[in-house]
Design a protein around this motif. Structure first.
Motif, PDB file in Angstrom:
ATOM      1  N   TYR A  61       0.809  -1.482  -0.081  1.00  0.00           N
ATOM      2  CA  TYR A  61       0.320   0.108   0.084  1.00  0.00           C
ATOM      3  C   TYR A  61       0.660   1.181  -0.280  1.00  0.00           C
ATOM      4  O   TYR A  61       1.608   1.393   0.823  1.00  0.00           O
ATOM      5  CB  TYR A  61      -1.119  -0.117   1.804  1.00  0.00           C
ATOM      6  N   GLU A  62       0.622   2.387  -0.913  1.00  0.00           N
ATOM      7  CA  GLU A  62       1.670   3.661  -1.057  1.00  0.00           C
ATOM      8  C   GLU A  62       0.008   4.294  -0.998  1.00  0.00           C
ATOM      9  O   GLU A  62      -0.823   4.823  -1.603  1.00  0.00           O
ATOM     10  CB  GLU A  62       2.306   3.599  -2.496  1.00  0.00           C
ATOM     11  N   ALA A  63      -0.061   5.072  -0.097  1.00  0.00           N
ATOM     12  CA  ALA A  63      -0.959   6.300   0.148  1.00  0.00           C
ATOM     13  C   ALA A  63      -1.439   7.706  -0.993  1.00  0.00           C
ATOM     14  O   ALA A  63       0.510   7.260  -1.790  1.00  0.00           O
ATOM     15  CB  ALA A  63      -0.556   7.548   1.550  1.00  0.00           C
ATOM     16  N   GLY A  64      -1.644   7.839  -2.329  1.00  0.00           N
ATOM     17  CA  GLY A  64      -2.067   8.448  -3.246  1.00  0.00           C
ATOM     18  C   GLY A  64      -1.474   7.174  -4.544  1.00  0.00           C
ATOM     19  O   GLY A  64      -1.683   8.361  -5.556  1.00  0.00           O
ATOM     20  N   VAL A  65      -1.508   6.430  -4.360  1.00  0.00           N
ATOM     21  CA  VAL A  65      -1.565   5.845  -5.451  1.00  0.00           C
ATOM     22  C   VAL A  65      -1.988   4.363  -6.025  1.00  0.00           C
ATOM     23  O   VAL A  65      -2.406   4.494  -6.567  1.00  0.00           O
ATOM     24  CB  VAL A  65       0.550   5.227  -5.625  1.00  0.00           C
ATOM     25  N   SER A  66      -2.208   3.529  -4.258  1.00  0.00           N
ATOM     26  CA  SER A  66      -2.343   2.311  -4.149  1.00  0.00           C
ATOM     27  C   SER A  66      -4.686   2.306  -4.495  1.00  0.00           C
ATOM     28  O   SER A  66      -4.996   1.584  -4.510  1.00  0.00           O
ATOM     29  CB  SER A  66      -2.304   1.395  -3.307  1.00  0.00           C
ATOM     30  N   ASP A  67      -4.701   3.873  -4.037  1.00  0.00           N
ATOM     31  CA  ASP A  67      -6.260   4.082  -3.394  1.00  0.00           C
ATOM     32  C   ASP A  67      -6.801   5.264  -4.514  1.00  0.00           C
ATOM     33  O   ASP A  67      -7.974   5.771  -4.349  1.00  0.00           O
ATOM     34  CB  ASP A  67      -6.130   4.228  -1.531  1.00  0.00           C
ATOM     35  N   THR A  68      -6.367   5.595  -5.875  1.00  0.00           N
ATOM     36  CA  THR A  68      -6.572   6.449  -6.924  1.00  0.00           C
ATOM     37  C   THR A  68      -7.674   5.326  -7.393  1.00  0.00           C
ATOM     38  O   THR A  68      -7.966   4.186  -7.573  1.00  0.00           O
ATOM     39  CB  THR A  68      -5.380   6.664  -7.599  1.00  0.00           C
ATOM     40  N   ASP A  69      -8.535   5.870  -8.134  1.00  0.00           N
ATOM     41  CA  ASP A  69      -9.772   5.450  -9.066  1.00  0.00           C
ATOM     42  C   ASP A  69      -9.147   4.374  -9.377  1.00  0.00           C
ATOM     43  O   ASP A  69      -9.724   3.219  -9.981  1.00  0.00           O
ATOM     44  CB  ASP A  69     -10.884   5.675  -9.611  1.00  0.00           C
ATOM     45  N   LEU A  70      -8.130   4.897 -10.626  1.00  0.00           N
ATOM     46  CA  LEU A  70      -7.148   3.509 -11.809  1.00  0.00           C
ATOM     47  C   LEU A  70      -6.504   2.761 -10.607  1.00  0.00           C
ATOM     48  O   LEU A  70      -7.121   1.158 -11.703  1.00  0.00           O
ATOM     49  CB  LEU A  70      -6.257   4.328 -12.510  1.00  0.00           C
ATOM     50  N   ALA A  71      -6.187   2.717  -9.737  1.00  0.00           N
ATOM     51  CA  ALA A  71      -4.998   1.526  -9.412  1.00  0.00           C
ATOM     52  C   ALA A  71      -6.965   0.430  -8.836  1.00  0.00           C
ATOM     53  O   ALA A  71      -6.247  -0.812  -8.793  1.00  0.00           O
ATOM     54  CB  ALA A  71      -4.441   2.145  -8.427  1.00  0.00           C
ATOM     55  N   LYS A  72      -7.846   1.040  -8.552  1.00  0.00           N
ATOM     56  CA  LYS A  72      -8.910   0.090  -8.051  1.00  0.00           C
ATOM     57  C   LYS A  72      -9.434  -0.909  -9.002  1.00  0.00           C
ATOM     58  O   LYS A  72      -9.663  -1.281  -9.338  1.00  0.00           O
ATOM     59  CB  LYS A  72      -9.550   0.827  -6.654  1.00  0.00           C
ATOM     60  N   LEU A  73      -9.280   0.176 -10.131  1.00  0.00           N
ATOM     61  CA  LEU A  73      -9.819  -0.528 -11.396  1.00  0.00           C
ATOM     62  C   LEU A  73      -9.116  -1.588 -12.103  1.00  0.00           C
ATOM     63  O   LEU A  73      -9.475  -2.563 -12.071  1.00  0.00           O
ATOM     64  CB  LEU A  73      -9.859   0.665 -12.046  1.00  0.00           C
ATOM     65  N   GLU A  74      -7.596  -1.313 -11.777  1.00  0.00           N
ATOM     66  CA  GLU A  74      -7.006  -2.508 -12.282  1.00  0.00           C
ATOM     67  C   GLU A  74      -6.693  -3.386 -10.814  1.00  0.00           C
ATOM     68  O   GLU A  74      -6.904  -4.297 -11.639  1.00  0.00           O
ATOM     69  CB  GLU A  74      -5.812  -1.911 -12.271  1.00  0.00           C
ATOM     70  N   GLN A  75      -7.097  -3.490  -9.761  1.00  0.00           N
ATOM     71  CA  GLN A  75      -6.938  -4.352  -9.321  1.00  0.00           C
ATOM     72  C   GLN A  75      -8.148  -4.948 -10.035  1.00  0.00           C
ATOM     73  O   GLN A  75      -8.201  -5.837  -9.858  1.00  0.00           O
ATOM     74  CB  GLN A  75      -7.568  -3.606  -7.511  1.00  0.00           C
ATOM     75  N   ARG A  76      -9.832  -4.885  -9.610  1.00  0.00           N
ATOM     76  CA  ARG A  76     -10.953  -5.651 -10.286  1.00  0.00           C
ATOM     77  C   ARG A  76     -10.449  -6.072 -11.057  1.00  0.00           C
ATOM     78  O   ARG A  76     -10.813  -7.123 -11.632  1.00  0.00           O
ATOM     79  CB  ARG A  76     -12.206  -4.214  -9.842  1.00  0.00           C
ATOM     80  N   LYS A  77      -9.933  -5.570 -12.504  1.00  0.00           N
ATOM     81  CA  LYS A  77      -9.452  -6.354 -13.194  1.00  0.00           C
ATOM     82  C   LYS A  77      -8.837  -7.617 -12.683  1.00  0.00           C
ATOM     83  O   LYS A  77      -8.481  -8.463 -13.824  1.00  0.00           O
ATOM     84  CB  LYS A  77      -8.754  -5.770 -14.927  1.00  0.00           C
TER      85      LYS A  77
END
Length: 98
Positions: A61-77
């Motif tokens: 986890y990196e604040a500002g990197v792992s919690d962005t919308d793009l990162a969450k979309l990639e995690q869901r994919k």
């Protein structure tokens, strides 16, 4: 686009095949079914670890990197791809047991 490294996949399949053959030798269970079950267990473990590590206070986890919308979309994919592979392996394990 970067081509995926095949070495981890080959190692996982080889180890699971060896586990399947060893259990087949000692117990008589069909080796393909055991191999697929071992692969399913490894993939479920990896899926859980992947999601836990991206949570707050997780290892990756990196604040500002792992919690962005793009990162969450990639995690869901990534989760969808891994769950799809697990479902295919479950169907294969059931099919090989029949």
């Amino acid at each position: 686009m970067k081509i995926a490294d095949m070495k981890p996949a080959v190692i996982m399949i080889s180890v699971c095949a060896l586990i399947g053959v060893a259990i087949d030798y000692f117990t008589g269970f069909y080796w393909l079914t055991v191999m697929l079950i071992a692969m399913i267990a490894a993939l479920i473990n990896g899926l859980v670890m992947f999601n836990e590590d991206l949570e707050p206070d997780g290892f990756d986890y990196e604040a500002g990197v792992s919690d962005t919308d793009l990162a969450k979309l990639e995690q869901r994919k990534a989760n969808l791809i891994q769950i799809s592979i697990i479902i295919v392996l479950v169907i294969g394990a059931i099919w090989s047991h029949i």
